[in-house]
Scaffold this motif. Structure first.
Motif, PDB file in Angstrom:
ATOM      1  N   ALA A  72     -11.791  -5.539   9.527  1.00 21.87           N
ATOM      2  CA  ALA A  72     -12.308  -5.030   8.251  1.00 21.87           C
ATOM      3  C   ALA A  72     -13.765  -4.599   8.341  1.00 21.87           C
ATOM      4  O   ALA A  72     -14.207  -3.710   7.608  1.00 21.87           O
ATOM      5  N   ASP A  76     -12.297   1.277   8.243  1.00 22.82           N
ATOM      6  CA  ASP A  76     -12.298   1.513   6.797  1.00 22.82           C
ATOM      7  C   ASP A  76     -10.901   1.880   6.307  1.00 22.82           C
ATOM      8  O   ASP A  76     -10.487   3.031   6.362  1.00 22.82           O
ATOM      9  N   VAL A  77     -10.169   0.887   5.836  1.00 25.05           N
ATOM     10  CA  VAL A  77      -8.868   1.103   5.200  1.00 25.05           C
ATOM     11  C   VAL A  77      -8.955   0.466   3.830  1.00 25.05           C
ATOM     12  O   VAL A  77      -9.453  -0.654   3.685  1.00 25.05           O
ATOM     13  N   ASN A  78      -8.481   1.174   2.782  1.00 25.78           N
ATOM     14  CA  ASN A  78      -8.619   0.653   1.413  1.00 25.78           C
ATOM     15  C   ASN A  78      -7.380   0.913   0.576  1.00 25.78           C
ATOM     16  O   ASN A  78      -6.364   1.394   1.085  1.00 25.78           O
ATOM     17  N   LYS A  79      -7.465   0.621  -0.712  1.00 25.50           N
ATOM     18  CA  LYS A  79      -6.306   0.702  -1.617  1.00 25.50           C
ATOM     19  C   LYS A  79      -5.755   2.118  -1.755  1.00 25.50           C
ATOM     20  O   LYS A  79      -4.621   2.302  -2.218  1.00 25.50           O
ATOM     21  N   ASP A  80      -6.523   3.117  -1.358  1.00 18.44           N
ATOM     22  CA  ASP A  80      -6.044   4.496  -1.456  1.00 18.44           C
ATOM     23  C   ASP A  80      -5.237   4.913  -0.226  1.00 18.44           C
ATOM     24  O   ASP A  80      -4.684   6.016  -0.190  1.00 18.44           O
ATOM     25  N   ASP A  81      -5.202   4.059   0.777  1.00 21.17           N
ATOM     26  CA  ASP A  81      -4.497   4.385   2.021  1.00 21.17           C
ATOM     27  C   ASP A  81      -3.067   3.874   2.033  1.00 21.17           C
ATOM     28  O   ASP A  81      -2.747   2.850   1.426  1.00 21.17           O
ATOM     29  N   ARG A 105      -6.667  -5.629   2.659  1.00 18.64           N
ATOM     30  CA  ARG A 105      -7.494  -4.570   2.057  1.00 18.64           C
ATOM     31  C   ARG A 105      -6.840  -3.895   0.856  1.00 18.64           C
ATOM     32  O   ARG A 105      -7.424  -2.997   0.259  1.00 18.64           O
ATOM     33  N   GLY A 106      -5.598  -4.284   0.532  1.00 29.82           N
ATOM     34  CA  GLY A 106      -4.928  -3.688  -0.630  1.00 29.82           C
ATOM     35  C   GLY A 106      -4.314  -2.324  -0.370  1.00 29.82           C
ATOM     36  O   GLY A 106      -3.985  -1.590  -1.303  1.00 29.82           O
ATOM     37  N   ALA A 107      -4.139  -1.977   0.898  1.00 32.14           N
ATOM     38  CA  ALA A 107      -3.517  -0.684   1.251  1.00 32.14           C
ATOM     39  C   ALA A 107      -1.994  -0.814   1.205  1.00 32.14           C
ATOM     40  O   ALA A 107      -1.450  -1.922   1.257  1.00 32.14           O
TER      41      ALA A 107
END
Length: 426
Positions: A72, A76-81, A105-107
């Motif tokens: 993490a 960079d991986v996030n909820k939009d991925d 990360r919520g992805a």
């Protein structure tokens, strides 16, 4: 996951959550107050056994969590991925990086329907991040370029790459606009490919990046939970497996004149040890460092470069080292070659002859070279190997080839089981 109530012995996640809520309301805090021992073995995974017998790796919560926090901090991986899951879940690379990390990360995670459906799944699920093994990315890239060539657009794409590379030196990036048609074929959302489990062909790495698909390499082992280093958007060097993760220490032991030696690592994501195998543990730990069995070097900026497995290195009588993976990358670029394995064959004079076993594609041979007879295919491939030899020092020359259409014996992550192949050959 979608059932509203339990049905035919299948539990509904909705009912389970409701049941949990009621238990808490009734004062049952067994789950909430459960004590987790971060140092206790909670995962047992078996190594792939590419160069020797498989061993049971003991991992604890601390190992996995430390690695997730490290990932993490650099990726960079996030909820939009949405990530595409392709590798088997019992492999620690997929479990930690492709499953637990996106949850952290919520992805989103979409599960691939099979190797033939990858392109469709990339489009259907609008995948933005994908991690897999080199052989898959190499096949994807070559298939992509072959389709471009069939459409008569190869010249246009090559010209676009040159223009784009010049503009990038001036900090102008037009790749996604310039190669929009190619991006659309892969869903139009891809921003990151992560390759791991083996070395990626530099030509494929460069090719994807030139077209606007950021592809980076990661490196690790089952024993390290798994990731030790990885490239990122901010810290990237072609051919490198990235910089070492923040919580880890890496040293290169017994370096040769080129700075190549065994990669040894210490830190919170290194395994507890091999389960019930003290003899193996004594062999792999030294001064608190885990001996990876991989050979590599660190450059002045801390980028790690891998050369190959220590056990698969071929040592010649003159003391020169041959890294099979380096030669295999060159052989695998030959049109019609599916895969290859370079190995050493003992000679009567005590030296070692460098040989290669080549798996070829019969259809490509007929379509591209208009040949189907095995003797003709052998002659063609021998000629290509001689051309490769001319690009290298004489001591690296491949002196003998054998050809087949039968796939090499591999692990679930497509790594060649060298010891089993050698047993078959020799």
């Amino acid at each position: 996951m979608d059932l509203k109530e339990n049905k035919d012995g299948i539990y509904s996640i909705k009912e389970l959550v409701e049941k949990g809520r009621k238990l808490i309301e009734e004062g049952d805090r067994n789950f909430l107050d459960a004590e987790i021992n971060p140092e206790e073995m909670n995962i047992m995974l078996f190594t792939s056994g590419t160069t020797s017998a498989s061993k049971a790796v003991a991992l604890c919560h601390r190992n996995i969590c430390a690695n997730i926090v490290d990932i993490a901090s650099v990726l960079d991986v996030n909820k939009d991925d949405t990530m595409l899951s392709f590798l088997p879940m019992h492999h620690v690379f997929e479990c930690t990086v492709g499953f637990l990390y996106p949850l952290y990360r919520g992805a989103g995670v979409a599960f691939c329907e099979g190797i033939k459906h990858i392109a469709d799944n990339l489009r259907e699920y609008r995948i933005s991040v994908m991690l897999s093994v080199p052989v898959l990315f190499e096949n994807m890239y070559r298939k992509l370029m072959k389709n471009i060539e069939k459409q008569g657009k190869l010249g246009k794409v090559e010209k676009g790459r040159k223009v784009s590379n010049v503009l990038r030196k001036m900090h102008i990036d037009v790749r996604k606009k310039l190669f929009k048609e190619i991006h659309d074929k892969l869903g139009g959302k891809i921003r990151l490919f992560v390759s791991g489990a083996a070395a990626l062909d530099v030509e494929v790495e460069r090719g994807f990046n030139d077209l606007g698909f950021r592809i980076v390499q990661g490196y690790g082992l089952t024993e390290t939970s798994p990731v030790i280093s990885a490239g990122t958007d901010d810290h990237y060097r072609e051919g490198s497996i990235g910089q070492v993760f923040p919580s880890l220490e890496v040293r290169i032991a017994e370096q040769d004149e080129e700075g190549i030696g065994e990669i040894q690592v210490k830190g919170p994501s290194v395994m507890l040890g091999y389960y019930n195998n003290e003899e193996a543990n004594k062999q792999v730990f030294i001064d608190g460092y885990f001996k990876t069995g991989d050979l590599g070097r660190l450059d002045k900026d801390g980028y790690l470069f891998i050369s190959g497995r220590k056990k698969s290195v071929i040592v010649l009588k003159n003391g020169k080292n041959i890294f099979p993976e380096e030669l295999e990358n060159l052989v695998n670029r030959v049109e019609g070659v599916v895969e290859s394995m370079v190995y050493g064959k003992p000679e009567k004079d005590g030296d070692t002859k460098i040989c290669v076993k080549i798996v070829y594609d019969q259809e490509v041979m007929e379509e591209m070279y208009k040949i189907k007879d095995e003797a003709e295919i052998y002659e063609l491939l021998q000629k290509r190997v001689k051309e490769i030899n001319k690009t290298m020092p004489a001591y690296k020359y491949i002196r003998e080839i054998m050809i087949t259409t039968e796939p090499l014996i591999k692990t679930t992550t497509a790594k060649i089981k060298r010891h089993e192949e050698l047993a078959k050959i020799l």
